[in-house]
Enzyme design. Structure first.
Site, mmCIF file in Angstrom:
data_model
loop_
_atom_site.group_PDB
_atom_site.id
_atom_site.type_symbol
_atom_site.label_atom_id
_atom_site.label_comp_id
_atom_site.label_asym_id
_atom_site.label_seq_id
_atom_site.Cartn_x
_atom_site.Cartn_y
_atom_site.Cartn_z
ATOM 1 N N GLU A 129 16.742 -59.254 5.525
ATOM 2 C CA GLU A 129 18.129 -59.276 6.059
ATOM 3 C C GLU A 129 18.506 -60.677 6.460
ATOM 4 O OE1 GLU A 129 20.364 -56.459 6.566
ATOM 5 O OE2 GLU A 129 18.859 -54.994 5.522
ATOM 6 N N ARG A 172 27.418 -59.466 16.192
ATOM 7 C CA ARG A 172 26.362 -60.199 15.673
ATOM 8 C C ARG A 172 26.528 -61.686 15.382
ATOM 9 N NH1 ARG A 172 23.791 -56.021 11.610
ATOM 10 N NH2 ARG A 172 26.068 -55.487 11.485
ATOM 11 N N ASP A 193 20.703 -49.408 0.165
ATOM 12 C CA ASP A 193 19.622 -48.769 1.158
ATOM 13 C C ASP A 193 20.303 -48.394 2.591
ATOM 14 O OD1 ASP A 193 18.669 -51.236 3.383
ATOM 15 O OD2 ASP A 193 20.213 -51.666 1.929
ATOM 16 N N GLY A 202 26.975 -56.755 2.489
ATOM 17 C CA GLY A 202 27.948 -56.770 3.981
ATOM 18 C C GLY A 202 27.182 -58.225 4.743
ATOM 19 N N ASP A 227 20.949 -57.368 1.065
ATOM 20 C CA ASP A 227 20.005 -57.590 2.075
ATOM 21 C C ASP A 227 19.133 -55.979 1.956
ATOM 22 O OD1 ASP A 227 20.634 -59.728 4.291
ATOM 23 O OD2 ASP A 227 22.140 -59.201 2.647
ATOM 24 N N LYS A 240 33.509 -51.808 0.216
ATOM 25 C CA LYS A 240 32.162 -52.027 -0.982
ATOM 26 C C LYS A 240 32.969 -50.814 -2.043
ATOM 27 C CE LYS A 240 28.013 -53.235 1.164
ATOM 28 N NZ LYS A 240 26.493 -53.128 1.255
ATOM 29 N N ASP A 299 23.754 -53.484 -3.542
ATOM 30 C CA ASP A 299 23.560 -54.195 -2.296
ATOM 31 C C ASP A 299 22.689 -55.385 -2.233
ATOM 32 O OD1 ASP A 299 24.030 -54.465 0.650
ATOM 33 O OD2 ASP A 299 22.198 -53.453 0.958
ATOM 34 N N ASN A 350 26.209 -47.982 5.207
ATOM 35 C CA ASN A 350 27.472 -48.644 4.613
ATOM 36 C C ASN A 350 27.387 -48.807 3.190
ATOM 37 O OD1 ASN A 350 25.266 -50.642 4.656
ATOM 38 N ND2 ASN A 350 26.868 -52.340 4.747
#
Length: 405
Positions: free
Chosen positions: A204, A240, A351, A284, A197, A328, A195, A354
């Protein structure tokens, strides 16, 4: 002339243990005596700790030879202590070890490992009936920050229970611990998928963009709703991103150009690349940041969400498929297939919630500074170390790392 196989059946077996200051020629001298005396050697193990040698030999001694006398004399000349103990062989032929033999590797990592940490691990293993067979240091000689313990768990014992117990004591004591089944695949990983972020980088990206757009509080509220299960990931991302409408794309490019890497990230990537690993980021987050990171670290793959841009501004929309939890996991499998590696040879690091499916698909799923739920479901967890601690989980020692720096 007696056949070697027939001769060894009649030999008296003795376990010889030699201890003392390490120096060149000790093993050579003792094995030379065994050869001269016609003795057999059934097993041997040697370790040196802080210049002190311990050498164990399981020896078959012919009845008419003074092997032990010669060994004792040689040890004295070398300034070593030598003890011996007769070993009675079993009448039963040992059964072949099954593939699922209950052999595990426990890796402990901390800035400094003390006796309290190792006592906690050893006590947990003992309570589960696990027998420790070998302990070795992975960290540098002047600091005990990582050890690898090889142990055997009795048949019928649940390794998941042992893993949860070890995780609990490690979390309470502030160190990291990993439980992995000892197998060929543990030592033959070939692909690492991470991943981005809060894993490969410390921030992030969407939070940075939200602050720049003056919508940080609104974005945080949507993120919290998604974390509480009140909204699925896809919808939360769309909402978002919609709040970023009108933000100059130069802001995103500026953030992407200076992403703060997580401690140990550069070391991990550099070492794994030199060892022939392929490395992918599946995020993501957003493609401009992921692609910048791919170029910066010379990664092999980068998959992430693509923000639509018009006239140099973000439109507030995502184009193409959203990289969610399911996506993913699918991308991990696609990359593994393209690389020609088995899923057992894949490491996945993440982390967030997702990342759970991605970690589950990989041969080794690592929850990195993650929430408790992901830590409990992952194969292993790193919470007090940098990304380069993953190298210890692969059994790579600090001394070996010097060869690829």
């Amino acid at each position: 002339m007696t056949e070697p196989g027939a001769q060894t059946l009649s030999l008296d077996r003795v376990l010889v243990t030699v201890t003392g200051p390490d120096r060149p020629g000790v093993t050579s001298t003792l094995t030379g005596i065994l050869a001269e005396q016609g003795a057999a050697l059934f097993d041997i193990e040697q370790v040196v700790v802080q210049g002190q040698l311990t050498l164990c030999l399981l020896v078959g001694i012919p009845g008419n030879r003074d092997v032990l006398k010669e060994l004792l004399f040689a040890a004295k000349q070398l300034g070593m202590d030598l003890d011996f103990k007769p070993v009675v062989p079993s009448d039963k032929t040992p059964a072949p070890e099954p593939i699922d033999s209950g052999r595990y590797v426990i890796t402990a990592i901390a800035p400094v490992l003390g006796p309290q940490h190792l006592h906690a691990i050893a006590s947990t293993l003992a309570s589960e009936g696990a027998n420790i067979e070998k302990i070795g240091r992975l960290s540098e000689e002047d600091t005990l920050s990582s050890v690898e313990i090889q142990a055997r768990l009795p048949a019928g014992r649940d390794a998941d229970i042992l893993k949860k117990t070890l995780l609990g004591i490690a979390t309470a004591a502030g160190f990291d611990v990993s439980l992995q089944r000892e197998s060929l695949y543990r030592r033959s990983k070939r692909l690492v998928v991470m991943d981005m972020d809060s894993t490969l980088i410390r921030i992030e990206v969407i939070d940075e963009l939200a602050r720049a757009a003056g919508v940080g509080a609104e974005v945080s509220k949507i993120t919290e709703r998604a974390m509480q299960g009140e909204m699925d990931y896809d919808e939360s991302l769309r909402q978002r991103v919609s709040l970023l409408k009108g933000l100059d794309v130069a802001v995103l490019d500026k953030i992407a150009a200076d992403l703060p890497l997580t401690d140990g990230a550069e070391t991990l990537v550099r070492v794994l690349k030199r060892l022939g690993y392929s490395i992918a980021v599946i995020s993501g987050g957003f493609s401009r940041a992921a692609e910048a990171l791919k170029r910066r670290l010379d990664l092999d793959y980068a998959y992430s969400n693509n923000l639509e841009v018009a006239a140099g501004k973000l439109t507030g929309r995502v184009v193409g498929p959203i990289v969610n939890a399911q996506r993913k996991a699918e991308l991990l499998e696609t990359i593994a297939q393209a690389e020609g590696v088995l899923l057992d040879q894949v490491i996945a690091v993440g982390d967030g919630a997702n990342d759970a499916l991605m970690l589950d698909r990989a041969g080794l799923g690592i929850a990195f500074h993650a929430k408790p739920k992901l830590r409990e479901s992952a194969d292993t967890s790193l919470s007090s170390s940098g990304l380069d601690a993953i190298l210890y989980l692969l059994g790579i020692s600090a001394r070996e790392l010097q060869e690829v720096q």
